[in-house]
Write a protein that holds these residues in place. Structure first.
Motif, mmCIF file in Angstrom:
data_model
loop_
_atom_site.group_PDB
_atom_site.id
_atom_site.type_symbol
_atom_site.label_atom_id
_atom_site.label_comp_id
_atom_site.label_asym_id
_atom_site.label_seq_id
_atom_site.Cartn_x
_atom_site.Cartn_y
_atom_site.Cartn_z
ATOM 1 N N ARG A 189 0.969 -0.837 -0.138
ATOM 2 C CA ARG A 189 -0.197 -0.055 0.178
ATOM 3 C C ARG A 189 1.387 1.401 0.021
ATOM 4 N NH1 ARG A 189 -2.473 -3.107 3.870
ATOM 5 N NH2 ARG A 189 -2.090 -1.752 5.631
ATOM 6 N N LYS A 190 1.891 1.205 0.178
ATOM 7 C CA LYS A 190 3.437 2.298 -0.324
ATOM 8 C C LYS A 190 3.269 3.340 1.156
ATOM 9 C CE LYS A 190 2.705 2.424 -5.593
ATOM 10 N NZ LYS A 190 2.646 1.141 -5.758
ATOM 11 N N ARG A 191 3.233 2.260 2.157
ATOM 12 C CA ARG A 191 3.654 3.722 2.779
ATOM 13 C C ARG A 191 4.497 3.007 3.831
ATOM 14 N NH1 ARG A 191 -1.867 3.404 4.786
ATOM 15 N NH2 ARG A 191 -1.355 3.961 6.779
ATOM 16 N N ILE A 192 5.429 3.229 4.166
ATOM 17 C CA ILE A 192 6.486 3.044 5.309
ATOM 18 C C ILE A 192 6.280 3.474 7.204
ATOM 19 C CG2 ILE A 192 9.194 2.408 6.726
ATOM 20 C CD1 ILE A 192 9.692 2.693 2.572
ATOM 21 N N VAL A 193 5.970 3.128 7.244
ATOM 22 C CA VAL A 193 6.326 3.808 8.982
ATOM 23 C C VAL A 193 8.008 3.406 9.711
ATOM 24 C CG1 VAL A 193 5.463 4.430 11.463
ATOM 25 C CG2 VAL A 193 3.505 4.429 9.549
ATOM 26 N N SER A 194 8.853 4.258 10.203
ATOM 27 C CA SER A 194 9.966 3.934 10.861
ATOM 28 C C SER A 194 9.638 4.275 11.742
ATOM 29 C CB SER A 194 11.632 4.803 9.405
ATOM 30 O OG SER A 194 12.145 4.381 9.990
ATOM 31 N N ILE A 195 10.290 3.634 12.517
ATOM 32 C CA ILE A 195 10.230 3.519 14.361
ATOM 33 C C ILE A 195 10.931 3.722 14.304
ATOM 34 C CG2 ILE A 195 9.828 1.750 15.771
ATOM 35 C CD1 ILE A 195 7.813 0.680 14.293
ATOM 36 N N ASP A 196 11.840 4.928 16.010
ATOM 37 C CA ASP A 196 13.086 4.980 16.450
ATOM 38 C C ASP A 196 12.925 5.315 16.800
ATOM 39 O OD1 ASP A 196 12.557 7.625 16.277
ATOM 40 O OD2 ASP A 196 13.124 8.102 13.559
ATOM 41 N N LYS A 197 14.147 5.969 17.993
ATOM 42 C CA LYS A 197 13.330 6.877 19.235
ATOM 43 C C LYS A 197 14.925 8.010 19.418
ATOM 44 C CE LYS A 197 12.750 7.192 23.536
ATOM 45 N NZ LYS A 197 10.762 7.638 23.930
ATOM 46 N N SER A 198 14.273 8.496 18.483
ATOM 47 C CA SER A 198 15.628 9.743 18.076
ATOM 48 C C SER A 198 15.407 11.185 18.671
ATOM 49 C CB SER A 198 15.469 10.682 16.815
ATOM 50 O OG SER A 198 13.846 11.035 16.364
ATOM 51 N N HIS A 243 7.810 9.037 10.438
ATOM 52 C CA HIS A 243 8.820 8.731 11.384
ATOM 53 C C HIS A 243 7.959 8.710 12.711
ATOM 54 C CE1 HIS A 243 12.077 9.775 9.194
ATOM 55 N NE2 HIS A 243 11.817 10.075 8.187
ATOM 56 N N MET A 244 8.072 7.542 13.461
ATOM 57 C CA MET A 244 7.339 7.602 14.737
ATOM 58 C C MET A 244 7.907 6.960 15.672
ATOM 59 S SD MET A 244 3.847 4.966 15.030
ATOM 60 C CE MET A 244 2.799 6.335 14.213
ATOM 61 N N LEU A 245 8.013 7.339 16.721
ATOM 62 C CA LEU A 245 9.161 6.771 18.154
ATOM 63 C C LEU A 245 8.620 5.686 18.312
ATOM 64 C CD1 LEU A 245 9.077 10.894 19.793
ATOM 65 C CD2 LEU A 245 11.036 9.697 18.338
ATOM 66 N N VAL A 246 9.431 5.504 19.057
ATOM 67 C CA VAL A 246 9.033 3.568 19.548
ATOM 68 C C VAL A 246 8.007 3.516 20.773
ATOM 69 C CG1 VAL A 246 10.935 3.346 20.521
ATOM 70 C CG2 VAL A 246 9.959 0.839 19.947
ATOM 71 N N ASP A 247 8.297 4.366 21.048
ATOM 72 C CA ASP A 247 6.217 4.660 22.249
ATOM 73 C C ASP A 247 5.866 4.482 21.647
ATOM 74 O OD1 ASP A 247 7.707 6.872 21.948
ATOM 75 O OD2 ASP A 247 7.856 7.664 24.328
ATOM 76 N N ALA A 248 5.595 5.618 20.990
ATOM 77 C CA ALA A 248 4.388 5.793 20.408
ATOM 78 C C ALA A 248 4.204 5.016 19.349
ATOM 79 C CB ALA A 248 4.279 6.844 19.820
ATOM 80 N N ALA A 249 4.916 3.802 18.991
ATOM 81 C CA ALA A 249 4.213 3.115 17.876
ATOM 82 C C ALA A 249 3.734 1.799 18.642
ATOM 83 C CB ALA A 249 5.639 2.298 17.240
ATOM 84 N N ALA A 250 4.583 1.538 19.823
ATOM 85 C CA ALA A 250 4.213 0.219 20.928
ATOM 86 C C ALA A 250 2.226 0.960 20.730
ATOM 87 C CB ALA A 250 4.605 0.141 22.231
ATOM 88 N N MET A 251 1.889 1.872 21.584
ATOM 89 C CA MET A 251 0.738 2.375 21.846
ATOM 90 C C MET A 251 -0.412 2.186 20.000
ATOM 91 S SD MET A 251 -1.328 4.977 21.672
ATOM 92 C CE MET A 251 -0.033 6.285 21.446
ATOM 93 N N LEU A 259 9.366 0.108 9.838
ATOM 94 C CA LEU A 259 10.762 -0.491 9.361
ATOM 95 C C LEU A 259 11.509 -0.215 10.545
ATOM 96 C CD1 LEU A 259 13.565 -0.613 7.936
ATOM 97 C CD2 LEU A 259 13.421 1.973 6.943
ATOM 98 N N THR A 260 12.202 -0.900 11.085
ATOM 99 C CA THR A 260 12.602 -0.720 12.301
ATOM 100 C C THR A 260 14.110 -1.329 12.383
ATOM 101 O OG1 THR A 260 12.939 -2.533 14.287
ATOM 102 C CG2 THR A 260 10.507 -1.863 13.236
ATOM 103 N N GLU A 261 14.656 -0.981 13.574
ATOM 104 C CA GLU A 261 16.254 -1.628 14.115
ATOM 105 C C GLU A 261 15.945 -2.799 14.852
ATOM 106 O OE1 GLU A 261 16.268 -1.232 17.302
ATOM 107 O OE2 GLU A 261 18.124 -0.907 17.753
ATOM 108 N N ASN A 262 16.984 -3.699 15.315
ATOM 109 C CA ASN A 262 17.043 -4.707 15.166
ATOM 110 C C ASN A 262 16.067 -4.942 16.871
ATOM 111 O OD1 ASN A 262 17.757 -7.394 15.901
ATOM 112 N ND2 ASN A 262 19.420 -7.292 16.057
ATOM 113 N N MET A 263 16.465 -4.492 18.077
ATOM 114 C CA MET A 263 16.004 -4.894 19.494
ATOM 115 C C MET A 263 14.404 -3.755 19.365
ATOM 116 S SD MET A 263 16.939 -4.400 23.455
ATOM 117 C CE MET A 263 16.987 -2.980 23.073
ATOM 118 N N PHE A 264 14.550 -3.145 18.937
ATOM 119 C CA PHE A 264 12.482 -2.776 18.907
ATOM 120 C C PHE A 264 11.341 -3.796 18.387
ATOM 121 C CE2 PHE A 264 14.819 1.756 18.121
ATOM 122 C CZ PHE A 264 14.585 1.766 20.113
#
Ligand code: IPM
Ligand code: MG
Length: 356
Positions: free
Chosen positions: A178-187, A215-223, A236-241
């Motif tokens: 569906r052409k949408r990426i949410v990249s997750i981080d704790k920037s 872009h979405m912060l990992v805590d918000a993404a969890a919610m 899209l996320t890094e290893n541990m998230f």
């Protein structure tokens, strides 16, 4: 076609669920005229016990020479005392790294027949269909580790190259979806996350201008994963998230037991494993859910062998079995009867032989 598949049952329920996926692979191969050489090898705790090494050289060589690796699960209380010298988990990380499989795909879909198996309201989980692209061979899992009497350190490092290539994997997948990426981080806190955000933004802008990146912060993404899971397409996320969020997301699908994964690198060879662990509490009882592993076998056919129709046949057979009420204990509803691991495998085989 001819293909070589290394089969690593591992520990706990691993060998039980892998046995069913192997039966399904053999049935598909027979039906479609393929020659699959499925070769088992010791891995994880079982290999530590036999050879004092969770990833013995012979197992690694077998995997290197294979077109794909099918893996069950590893670990258990036997090998996890705080001061254990040899850990099955270390063997798994080594295998991922040695095979160069940096992109871990974890699709999460909610089967209509399991809408009430989720602890969340059916109305929230209906129609969920997203995929995690988890970076798998970098980050805090692989950074330097130090320990003294009074302190411990785990270093988290990401290179531009590592973030570029995983972003490309997410971009290519998003294009077919569906052409949408949410990249997750704790920037807001982590330097690695600021690099991640900058590189992901650049790669998508330059190479995937047709893809919407958020872009979405990992805590918000969890919610948000719980609040509005239908809104996600590619995460899209890094290893541990990614490790943490995919266990969370599995509850949308009803059980950790039904989710597959594919770990891919630059070559076509991939590593395929369910996202669940070795479940020592139910190991040996023949009651584990083999669906996550059977669906991983479907991903293997699709991504490493290019057998799309065969992969779809397995996915359709799993879907038919679930629609017809086949349930293991982990996805059991009120008044339903639990099948054993073997019986669930058989229901999938039956559906495969007699497609609708
Ligand atoms: C997973 C597992 C592994 C991980 C463990 C067993 C090392 O939790 O594949 O999600 O953290 O990657
Ligand atoms: Mg995990």
């Amino acid at each position: 076609m001819k293909a070589r598949i290394a089969v690593l049952g591992g520990d706990g329920i691993g060998p039980e669920v892998v046995a069913e996926a192997v039966r399904v692979l053999q049935a598909v191969a027979q039906r479609h005229g393929h020659e699959l050489a499925l070769t088992p090898a010791l891995f994880g705790g079982a290999a530590i016990d036999a050879h004092g090494d969770g990833l013995p050289p012979a197992t690694l060589e077998l995997c290197r020479g294979a077109d794909a690796v099918l893996l069950g699960a590893i670990g258990g209380p036997r090998w996890s005392s705080p001061d254990a010298q040899l850990r099955p988990e270390t063997a798994l990380l080594r295998l991922r790294r040695e095979l160069g499989v940096y992109a871990n795909l974890r699709p999460v879909t909610v089967h209509a027949a399991l809408r009430n198996a989720s602890p969340l309201k059916a109305g929230v989980v209906d129609g969920v269909d997203f995929i995690f692209v988890r970076e798998l061979t970098g980050g805090i899992y692989f950074g330097e580790k130090r320990r003294s009497e009074t302190e411990a350190t785990d270093v988290c490092t990401y290179s531009v190259t590592e973030v570029e290539r995983i972003t490309r994997t997410a971009g290519a997948l998003a294009r077919a979806r569906r052409k949408r990426i949410v990249s997750i981080d704790k920037s807001n806190v982590l330097e690695t996350s600021r690099l991640w955000r900058a590189v992901a933004t650049r790669v998508v802008a330059e190479e995937f201008p047709d893809i919407a990146l958020e872009h979405m912060l990992v805590d918000a993404a969890a919610m948000h994963l719980i609040r509005r899971p239908r809104d996600f397409d590619v995460l899209l996320t890094e290893n541990m998230f990614g490790d943490i969020l995919t266990d969370e997301a599995s509850m949308l699908a009803g059980s950790l037991g039904v989710l597959p994964s594919a770990s891919l690198g630059a070559a076509s060879r991939g590593l395929y494993e369910p996202i669940h662990g070795s479940a020592p509490d139910i190991a040996g009882r023949g009651i584990a859910n083999p669906i996550g592993t059977i669906l991983s076998a479907a991903l293997l056919l699709r991504h490493s062998l290019g057998l799309e129709a065969e992969a779809v046949a397995i996915e359709a057979a799993v879907s038919t079995a679930l629609t017809d009420g086949a349930r293991t204990a982990d996805i059991l509803g009120p008044g339903e009867k639990a099948l054993t691991t073997r019986e669930m495998g058989q229901r999938v085989l039956d559906a495969l032989r007699d497609p609708r």
